[in-house]
Design a protein around this motif. Sequence first.
Motif, PDB file in Angstrom:
ATOM      1  N   GLN A  60      -1.075  -1.829  12.563  1.00 56.87           N
ATOM      2  CA  GLN A  60      -1.755  -2.773  11.683  1.00 56.87           C
ATOM      3  C   GLN A  60      -3.187  -2.357  11.366  1.00 56.87           C
ATOM      4  O   GLN A  60      -3.628  -2.426  10.221  1.00 56.87           O
ATOM      5  N   ILE A  61      -3.964  -1.913  12.373  1.00 56.03           N
ATOM      6  CA  ILE A  61      -5.356  -1.513  12.149  1.00 56.03           C
ATOM      7  C   ILE A  61      -5.421  -0.092  11.603  1.00 56.03           C
ATOM      8  O   ILE A  61      -6.239   0.218  10.744  1.00 56.03           O
ATOM      9  N   ALA A  62      -4.512   0.766  12.090  1.00 53.61           N
ATOM     10  CA  ALA A  62      -4.506   2.177  11.676  1.00 53.61           C
ATOM     11  C   ALA A  62      -4.255   2.324  10.177  1.00 53.61           C
ATOM     12  O   ALA A  62      -4.873   3.171   9.529  1.00 53.61           O
ATOM     13  N   VAL A  63      -3.373   1.488   9.599  1.00 52.77           N
ATOM     14  CA  VAL A  63      -3.102   1.574   8.154  1.00 52.77           C
ATOM     15  C   VAL A  63      -4.380   1.288   7.369  1.00 52.77           C
ATOM     16  O   VAL A  63      -4.711   1.989   6.410  1.00 52.77           O
TER      17      VAL A  63
ATOM     18  N   PHE B  55       0.627  11.772   7.837  1.00 47.16           N
ATOM     19  CA  PHE B  55       1.714  12.636   7.356  1.00 47.16           C
ATOM     20  C   PHE B  55       2.369  12.010   6.120  1.00 47.16           C
ATOM     21  O   PHE B  55       2.579  12.673   5.104  1.00 47.16           O
ATOM     22  N   MET B  56       2.677  10.714   6.206  1.00 45.87           N
ATOM     23  CA  MET B  56       3.317  10.017   5.078  1.00 45.87           C
ATOM     24  C   MET B  56       2.393   9.960   3.859  1.00 45.87           C
ATOM     25  O   MET B  56       2.824  10.180   2.723  1.00 45.87           O
ATOM     26  N   LEU B  57       1.118   9.678   4.100  1.00 43.90           N
ATOM     27  CA  LEU B  57       0.179   9.553   2.987  1.00 43.90           C
ATOM     28  C   LEU B  57      -0.109  10.894   2.322  1.00 43.90           C
ATOM     29  O   LEU B  57      -0.446  10.939   1.139  1.00 43.90           O
TER      30      LEU B  57
ATOM     31  N   LEU C  22       8.891   5.432   1.155  1.00 40.59           N
ATOM     32  CA  LEU C  22       9.185   4.031   0.797  1.00 40.59           C
ATOM     33  C   LEU C  22       9.782   3.270   1.981  1.00 40.59           C
ATOM     34  O   LEU C  22       9.413   2.116   2.235  1.00 40.59           O
ATOM     35  N   LEU C  23      10.672   3.919   2.725  1.00 41.82           N
ATOM     36  CA  LEU C  23      11.264   3.294   3.923  1.00 41.82           C
ATOM     37  C   LEU C  23      10.195   3.064   4.992  1.00 41.82           C
ATOM     38  O   LEU C  23      10.197   2.042   5.679  1.00 41.82           O
ATOM     39  N   PHE C  24       9.267   4.009   5.103  1.00 41.15           N
ATOM     40  CA  PHE C  24       8.178   3.904   6.091  1.00 41.15           C
ATOM     41  C   PHE C  24       7.295   2.690   5.797  1.00 41.15           C
ATOM     42  O   PHE C  24       6.957   1.923   6.702  1.00 41.15           O
ATOM     43  N   PHE C  25       6.932   2.487   4.521  1.00 40.14           N
ATOM     44  CA  PHE C  25       6.081   1.340   4.161  1.00 40.14           C
ATOM     45  C   PHE C  25       6.818   0.016   4.394  1.00 40.14           C
ATOM     46  O   PHE C  25       6.204  -0.968   4.818  1.00 40.14           O
ATOM     47  N   ALA C  26       8.124   0.006   4.147  1.00 36.79           N
ATOM     48  CA  ALA C  26       8.933  -1.198   4.424  1.00 36.79           C
ATOM     49  C   ALA C  26       8.931  -1.483   5.925  1.00 36.79           C
ATOM     50  O   ALA C  26       8.807  -2.645   6.355  1.00 36.79           O
ATOM     51  N   PHE C  27       9.023  -0.424   6.728  1.00 40.09           N
ATOM     52  CA  PHE C  27       9.007  -0.538   8.193  1.00 40.09           C
ATOM     53  C   PHE C  27       7.660  -1.109   8.678  1.00 40.09           C
ATOM     54  O   PHE C  27       7.627  -1.987   9.544  1.00 40.09           O
ATOM     55  N   VAL C  28       6.541  -0.651   8.079  1.00 40.30           N
ATOM     56  CA  VAL C  28       5.208  -1.155   8.464  1.00 40.30           C
ATOM     57  C   VAL C  28       5.093  -2.638   8.127  1.00 40.30           C
ATOM     58  O   VAL C  28       4.522  -3.410   8.905  1.00 40.30           O
ATOM     59  N   LEU C  29       5.659  -3.071   6.998  1.00 37.94           N
ATOM     60  CA  LEU C  29       5.639  -4.504   6.637  1.00 37.94           C
ATOM     61  C   LEU C  29       6.366  -5.339   7.682  1.00 37.94           C
ATOM     62  O   LEU C  29       5.917  -6.434   8.033  1.00 37.94           O
TER      63      LEU C  29
ATOM     64  N   MET D   7      -0.475  -0.628   0.327  1.00 40.16           N
ATOM     65  CA  MET D   7       0.877  -0.077   0.536  1.00 40.16           C
ATOM     66  C   MET D   7       1.742  -0.282  -0.705  1.00 40.16           C
ATOM     67  O   MET D   7       2.584   0.558  -1.027  1.00 40.16           O
ATOM     68  N   PHE D   8       1.520  -1.390  -1.419  1.00 38.37           N
ATOM     69  CA  PHE D   8       2.236  -1.626  -2.684  1.00 38.37           C
ATOM     70  C   PHE D   8       1.876  -0.531  -3.694  1.00 38.37           C
ATOM     71  O   PHE D   8       2.747   0.045  -4.348  1.00 38.37           O
ATOM     72  N   VAL D   9       0.575  -0.227  -3.803  1.00 40.58           N
ATOM     73  CA  VAL D   9       0.103   0.808  -4.739  1.00 40.58           C
ATOM     74  C   VAL D   9       0.689   2.171  -4.358  1.00 40.58           C
ATOM     75  O   VAL D   9       1.181   2.910  -5.223  1.00 40.58           O
ATOM     76  N   TRP D  10       0.658   2.504  -3.056  1.00 41.19           N
ATOM     77  CA  TRP D  10       1.224   3.790  -2.599  1.00 41.19           C
ATOM     78  C   TRP D  10       2.719   3.865  -2.910  1.00 41.19           C
ATOM     79  O   TRP D  10       3.224   4.930  -3.284  1.00 41.19           O
ATOM     80  N   SER D  11       3.422   2.740  -2.765  1.00 39.36           N
ATOM     81  CA  SER D  11       4.870   2.699  -3.057  1.00 39.36           C
ATOM     82  C   SER D  11       5.135   2.904  -4.546  1.00 39.36           C
ATOM     83  O   SER D  11       6.092   3.592  -4.919  1.00 39.36           O
ATOM     84  N   ILE D  12       4.279   2.326  -5.398  1.00 38.05           N
ATOM     85  CA  ILE D  12       4.425   2.498  -6.850  1.00 38.05           C
ATOM     86  C   ILE D  12       4.245   3.971  -7.227  1.00 38.05           C
ATOM     87  O   ILE D  12       4.954   4.503  -8.089  1.00 38.05           O
ATOM     88  N   ILE D  13       3.310   4.662  -6.555  1.00 36.74           N
ATOM     89  CA  ILE D  13       3.094   6.096  -6.819  1.00 36.74           C
ATOM     90  C   ILE D  13       4.382   6.869  -6.515  1.00 36.74           C
ATOM     91  O   ILE D  13       4.806   7.723  -7.299  1.00 36.74           O
TER      92      ILE D  13
END
Length: 463
Positions: free
Chosen positions: A217-220, A63-65, A421-428, A382-388
């Motif tokens: 972790q594996i799903a990402v 959904f996020m992607l 962006l909050l979601f990717f921070a949460f995954v980290l 995730m860094f690349v997706w956040s930059i987008i």
Amino acid sequence: MTQHSDNDVTGEGSHKLRRNLHNRHIQLIAIGGAIGTGLFMGSGKTISLAGPSIIFVYMLIGFMLFFVMRAMGEILLSNLNYKSFSDFAAELLGPWAGYFTGWTYWFCWVVTGIADIVAITSYLQFWLPDFSVWMSALLCIATFLILNIATVKLFGEMEFWFAIIKIVAIIALIIIGIVLVAVHYHAPGRPEAALSNIWTHGGLFPKGLSGFFAGFQIAVFAFVGIELVGTTAAETRNPQKVLPRAINAIPLRIIMFYVCSLLVIMAVTPWNEVVPSRSPFVEMFVLIGLPAAAGIINFVVLTSAASSANSGIFSTSRMLFGLAGQGVAHQRFAHLSKRAVPVNGLLFSCLCLLAGIALIYLIPNVMTVFTLVTTVSAILFMFVWSIILCSYLVYRKKHPELHAASVFRMPAGKLMSWVGLLFFAFVLVLLSLQPDTRQALMVTPIWFILLAIGWKMQQRKLS
């Protein structure tokens, strides 16, 4: 909005990237990107970690992607001179963003490519146990190099057929699973296949929230490559029609390929009996007494890894071509062959893959290398997706007229960019909780420190 015809080309000088990828190539590249090797090999581990709640993990990430892809699609179509997301990051956020995004994406695929080549060599051992691992790795890289040097259309054809194999395997698994559930199949010493197996073994969240979070972790990593469509933008015929079609189909494909296949697996075999170290796909075919099950799935997983490695080599060469165009990579990478292929970028990426494979001989435990490499790769993606998403927020501020004129607007654009962006921070944060992924999280900043040093040196040259 900049308009181009179907035969337009993108690039600098007399040699330019040609729009030779057709609709069917892009659609299948998008599917291939959305179905990673992680689904075939990693789903057993994710099911054992999270139980049936793993379905919600895949749905949430997907959904996020989808919104990341919509943001990327809107910006790419606002100016068809953009060759990839590295180009629009450089223009919208500043040259540093193009530099960091392009080189990080290049490194992402080199790292993922190493993991894929390692996987391919181990799958080849199934048929050729006495064949040298080193030789099979060399042959793989040489084959992908030849396929990519030929023409972009040949790359498109290869990805088309690789993706077809993955799709057929998943559809076959879903059909077999539905039949087994319908007839209440009961193998000796195994529970009866039934839809109720999904919720009767501790409910949908049998391991609570901790189990649910552990599945991320594996799903990402399974979704790595979903943004590949963005690197084909400059070589796509009629991108205004083709890119929106490929991006809009992502949610449906995630539901079909991830959710349906995992539901079927857990209906046939209760989640607590799924063996983490084995592929649930192989287990399903073994259940129906198919003697060639292991061989069939080995072939499918091998082509899946080959597809990923092939895509990686393609996208790294295009990123280097774009970076050279921005003036933040050596100008040799801007050179194109007579067939409009960035050969120097291809050769450099393949040399880096060879260097990475040498690591296997330095670290004897392949699984240790694989876990470390795939987690580093997931963090960098995730860094690349956040930059987008950050680029999209700036695009909305700087170019409201382009957003107003867009025929492919991102739904709830600003809001969903912040949510993403909050979601990717949460995954980290989640990755810092597991010891094996925490190690990768601690190693990753080294890459950004090296990039920062490279950027400073680049600035000194220009000043």
